[in-house]
Enzyme design. Sequence first.
Site, short mmCIF file in Angstrom:
data_model
loop_
_atom_site.label_atom_id
_atom_site.label_comp_id
_atom_site.label_asym_id
_atom_site.label_seq_id
_atom_site.Cartn_x
_atom_site.Cartn_y
_atom_site.Cartn_z
N GLU A 247 0.89 -1.34 -0.09
CA GLU A 247 -0.05 -0.02 -0.05
C GLU A 247 0.92 1.17 -0.05
O GLU A 247 0.22 2.28 -0.39
CB GLU A 247 -0.85 0.03 1.08
N PHE B 35 -11.99 -6.70 13.58
CA PHE B 35 -10.93 -7.19 12.92
C PHE B 35 -10.66 -6.18 11.93
O PHE B 35 -11.33 -5.67 11.29
CB PHE B 35 -11.73 -8.66 12.16
N GLN B 36 -9.32 -6.08 11.72
CA GLN B 36 -8.60 -4.83 11.04
C GLN B 36 -9.36 -3.47 11.19
O GLN B 36 -9.22 -2.80 10.30
CB GLN B 36 -8.81 -5.48 9.58
N LYS C 142 -17.90 -0.25 5.81
CA LYS C 142 -18.09 -1.30 4.88
C LYS C 142 -19.50 -1.19 4.46
O LYS C 142 -20.17 -1.37 3.50
CB LYS C 142 -17.62 -2.85 5.31
N MET D 207 24.53 8.54 2.32
CA MET D 207 24.27 9.91 2.96
C MET D 207 24.45 9.55 4.65
O MET D 207 25.12 10.33 5.23
CB MET D 207 22.78 10.30 2.91
C1 FAD Z 1 18.67 14.17 1.97
C2 FAD Z 1 17.83 15.53 1.78
C3 FAD Z 1 18.62 16.56 1.45
C4 FAD Z 1 18.16 17.79 1.23
N1 FAD Z 1 18.83 19.09 1.02
C5 FAD Z 1 18.09 20.17 0.61
C6 FAD Z 1 18.98 21.31 -0.09
O1 FAD Z 1 20.23 21.09 -0.21
N2 FAD Z 1 18.25 21.93 -0.73
C7 FAD Z 1 17.02 22.46 -0.60
O2 FAD Z 1 16.32 23.28 -1.06
N3 FAD Z 1 16.31 21.30 -0.07
C8 FAD Z 1 16.69 20.23 0.29
N4 FAD Z 1 16.12 19.14 0.90
C9 FAD Z 1 14.56 19.30 1.04
C10 FAD Z 1 13.99 19.97 1.89
O3 FAD Z 1 13.92 19.22 3.22
C11 FAD Z 1 12.55 20.43 1.71
O4 FAD Z 1 11.74 19.71 1.39
C12 FAD Z 1 12.60 21.62 0.68
O5 FAD Z 1 13.54 22.59 0.77
C13 FAD Z 1 11.51 22.41 0.63
O6 FAD Z 1 11.30 23.16 -0.60
P1 FAD Z 1 10.20 24.35 -0.62
O7 FAD Z 1 10.90 25.50 0.28
O8 FAD Z 1 10.44 24.71 -2.30
O9 FAD Z 1 8.78 23.90 -0.11
P2 FAD Z 1 7.60 22.85 -0.54
O10 FAD Z 1 7.73 21.95 0.53
O11 FAD Z 1 7.86 22.54 -1.96
O12 FAD Z 1 6.56 23.96 -0.16
C14 FAD Z 1 5.99 24.61 -1.14
C15 FAD Z 1 5.41 26.19 -0.65
O13 FAD Z 1 4.96 26.86 -1.60
C16 FAD Z 1 3.51 26.98 -1.18
N5 FAD Z 1 2.61 26.97 -2.37
C17 FAD Z 1 2.20 25.93 -2.68
N6 FAD Z 1 1.30 26.16 -3.85
C18 FAD Z 1 1.26 27.49 -4.08
C19 FAD Z 1 0.59 28.15 -4.95
N7 FAD Z 1 -0.17 27.87 -5.95
N8 FAD Z 1 0.86 29.67 -4.79
C20 FAD Z 1 1.76 30.10 -3.88
N9 FAD Z 1 2.26 29.31 -2.88
C21 FAD Z 1 2.01 27.88 -3.02
C22 FAD Z 1 3.26 26.07 -0.05
O14 FAD Z 1 2.26 26.65 0.74
C23 FAD Z 1 4.76 26.07 0.69
O15 FAD Z 1 4.64 26.94 1.58
C24 FAD Z 1 16.50 18.14 1.18
C25 FAD Z 1 15.95 16.92 1.38
C26 FAD Z 1 16.38 15.57 1.71
C27 FAD Z 1 15.60 14.33 1.95
C1 TPP Z 2 12.55 5.30 5.43
C2 TPP Z 2 13.63 5.94 5.55
N1 TPP Z 2 14.44 5.28 6.62
C3 TPP Z 2 15.65 6.05 6.87
C4 TPP Z 2 16.06 7.12 6.25
C5 TPP Z 2 17.42 7.81 6.54
N2 TPP Z 2 18.37 7.76 5.60
C6 TPP Z 2 18.33 8.73 4.82
S1 TPP Z 2 19.34 8.58 3.40
C7 TPP Z 2 19.77 6.87 3.90
C8 TPP Z 2 20.72 6.10 3.01
C9 TPP Z 2 20.32 5.83 1.66
O1 TPP Z 2 21.04 4.99 1.09
P1 TPP Z 2 21.16 4.69 -0.62
O2 TPP Z 2 19.65 4.32 -0.89
O3 TPP Z 2 21.93 3.70 -0.57
O4 TPP Z 2 21.53 5.84 -0.96
P2 TPP Z 2 22.95 6.68 -1.20
O5 TPP Z 2 23.11 7.67 0.10
O6 TPP Z 2 24.25 5.51 -0.82
O7 TPP Z 2 23.07 7.29 -2.45
C10 TPP Z 2 19.09 6.71 5.05
C11 TPP Z 2 19.26 5.29 5.77
C12 TPP Z 2 15.13 7.51 5.26
N3 TPP Z 2 15.48 8.96 4.67
N4 TPP Z 2 14.07 6.92 4.96
#
Ligand code: FAD
Ligand code: TPP
Lengths: 565, 176
Positions: A50, A112-113, A162, A478
């Site tokens: 799911e 159940f469930q 249901k 990472m």
């Molecule tokens: C491993 C990892 C590393 C990351 N590193 C980075 C990084 O280096 N740099 C980075 O930028 N992010 C990074 N992120 C992502 C970060 O965690 C956020 O998800 C991201 O920065 C949020 O993006 P955003 O500010 O564009 O907001 P979003 O989450 O895209 O939110 C959109 C915003 O726009 C608004 N909005 C939506 N629709 C409209 C509309 N029609 N009109 C006006 N406003 C609207 C919403 O209200 C909201 O405030 C990383 C994520 C991971 C998992």
């Molecule tokens: C469901 C979930 N569990 C744990 C994490 C924490 N986490 C972030 S990156 C990462 C490793 C990802 O490894 P891989 O897919 O091999 O990518 P790589 O960083 O090696 O490119 C983990 C465990 C996560 N983001 N999501």
Amino acid sequence: MELTGAEITVRCLADEGVEYIFGYPGGAVLHLYDELFKQDRVKHILVRHEQAAVHAADGYARTCHKPGVCLVTSGPGVTNAVTGIATAYMDSIPLVVVTGQVPTHAIGQDAFQEVDTVGITRPCVKHNFLVKDVKDLAVTMKKAFYIATSGRPGPVLVDIPKDVTTARCEYFYPDKVELRSYNPVVKGHSGQIKKALGLLLEAKRPMIYTGGGIVLGDASADLAQLVRALGYPCTNTLMGLGGFPATDPLFMGMLGMHGTYEANMAMQHCDVLLAVGARFDDRVIGNPKHFFQEDRKIIHVDVDPSSISKRVKVDVPIVGDVKEVLGEMNRQLAAGSQKPDAAALKAWWTQIELWKARDCLKYDRTSAIIKPQMVVEKLYEITKGDAFVTSDVGQHQMWAAQFYKFDKPRRWVNSGGLGTMGFGLPAAMGVYLAHPDSQVVCITGEASIQMCIQELSTCKQYRMPIKIVNLNNRYMGMVRQWQEFFHGNRYAESYMDALPDFVKLAESYGHVGMRIEKPEDIEPALKEAFARKDQLVFMDFVTDQTENVFPMVPGGKGLSEMILV
Amino acid sequence: MPLLIPANAPDLPMKHIISLLLENEAGALSRVAGLFSARGYNIESLTVAATEDATLSRMTIVTTGSDDVIEQITKQLNKLVDVVKVVDLSEGEHIERELMLVKVRAAGKDREEMKRMADIFRGRIIDVTDKTYTIELTGTGQKLDAFIEALEEGAVLETVRTGASGIGRGERILRV
Ligand SMILES: Cc1cc2nc3c(=O)[nH]c(=O)nc-3n(C[C@H](O)[C@H](O)[C@H](O)COP(=O)(O)OP(=O)(O)OC[C@H]3O[C@@H](n4cnc5c(N)ncnc54)[C@H](O)[C@@H]3O)c2cc1C
Ligand SMILES: Cc1ncc(C[n+]2csc(CCOP(=O)(O)OP(=O)(O)O)c2C)c(N)n1
Ligand SMILES: [Mg+2]
């Protein structure tokens, strides 16, 4: 004529124009499945878990202009779906999630469930409903679609017991609904817009920072018009990539924790910042205290008032839809006579060019071991920058974001807010169904891909010729990188031991598997994979285990305190 | 006299009374309560009941927070789909009332004293036994606190308070 609740639900979906519903059957939704079986307007896609149903609906929604729809059974069906729902919620993706529930008389009896679906999902949905009376069903479905897709989009869940699916009533699906308690503001305040434009035109060191809101609000053309008319630098968040063309000379690359040196320096040192559809995430501005060591005026445009002044205080808040507000800005700019300060802008660009010269994304191109960055670069070339790219979470996600230059919105599909490993493959399935004639690529890692690997079976069943690019570094890269930098090289549990043979694994699901071990084989392998138009190809790239993502703003540090290569 | 706050004063947490109208639907209360716990906002009290319009409930929340936090609280509340209207009553003139029932020791020589105290605070004795009085008292939270403090230690056997209800003064009206 009276219809059953199950018939009504399916009719609502069809009348709403739903093409695909991603789901998995079970006891509480048997009547719904029976009705799906009897019709052919809505096509059901059977996933293998799911979580994947929700990610697939999410990938579909992110790349076309429609909400994604899924259907799961009560109890474990719902709990499995929660990760997907939370993923969509964090990134503001419009979904309608239909869940089965135990019969109304059994609710609260530990049946159940049975789980308290509305309670469990409440913190990770935009809204949810429990439909206790079949007479409320059709209007609730309409409300769900309306709420999911308007204002700041998000997932809405409809829980249907249901017995409600067998109860009968007349069917009437309203064209629209109004809710007295829900009226998102669309049009920005024109006085505020004028004030914002005044500030922007007086700027000496302007910066435009845009996010997912540009993509969600389909405002990339309006943004490009504004940025080009002003000649100001523009950066995108991870969620905003493609919102402004990456190959445009005004583009600064992504900003934030793994953003470019120039984007982060310009963000830190600008004197006027225009933020549009971005939420000043902690991965974007680093330590807010450090961010405010520099003095700057901030204009913030967002449709959600609670995004404004949440993490940083702003000077000119504008609540409204990005497209409306940017459109109005463009009109006012064209109508006025004031132009940007050319001399100041020239000096600012000179500074920016110096920052760019730092070449922060450089890596060893002569390495005998495959560098992951090179795989993404080659992928970009071979797909001519025109593929739909989904990703999982980790280093590979950052390299994809840094090295695939997205010129168009809705081409880059990743879990930014929740950072959900396992997202990439099922999301690609939804993307493929939305764009069956396009190239769909999933960039993943050997750890992430195993979190929803079972979907290779779904891909086989529906003949989804997705190209999987596995950047296999035998590490949760990472996690390993943080352990190397901040935990004294103690790689606690981040080594992916006992990996499967991905080639054989892909083959056992009936797909094509390839292992690529040498840099010179990257290009031929990609070419061969894309030549196999009708087949899913799993490319297992054996990459450098020690490679790290640079630049990096360590947690708690300021934007200009990057670790550079 | 208004308190003079220096311009550079830190943004200190203050008490606020937030009033909302929300759809009178199952689950609406848990959405509000869930919001406060999920985002770590503080709730001093929360009261809710249906209004003269049976489709609406009126809720009063007493919370403390800095201006930034209160701004986020009102925005987040407004964002809940079930919430129709939100006002921060503390932004203008308003009336705050809370009901307290308090059971006190009232035996021997304390009996007269207890009655006097109830009178001073305009409380009413609504239940009597040989040894106890139950007193009903309404007022602001501060007044109820003051009553408890005024009683001798050990006199209070049990208290139950409703939490504050608030309404704007004069023409200030909160309705759909
Ligand atoms: C491993 C990892 C590393 C990351 N590193 C980075 C990084 O280096 N740099 C980075 O930028 N992010 C990074 N992120 C992502 C970060 O965690 C956020 O998800 C991201 O920065 C949020 O993006 P955003 O500010 O564009 O907001 P979003 O989450 O895209 O939110 C959109 C915003 O726009 C608004 N909005 C939506 N629709 C409209 C509309 N029609 N009109 C006006 N406003 C609207 C919403 O209200 C909201 O405030 C990383 C994520 C991971 C998992
Ligand atoms: C469901 C979930 N569990 C744990 C994490 C924490 N986490 C972030 S990156 C990462 C490793 C990802 O490894 P891989 O897919 O091999 O990518 P790589 O960083 O090696 O490119 C983990 C465990 C996560 N983001 N999501
Ligand atoms: Mg890895």
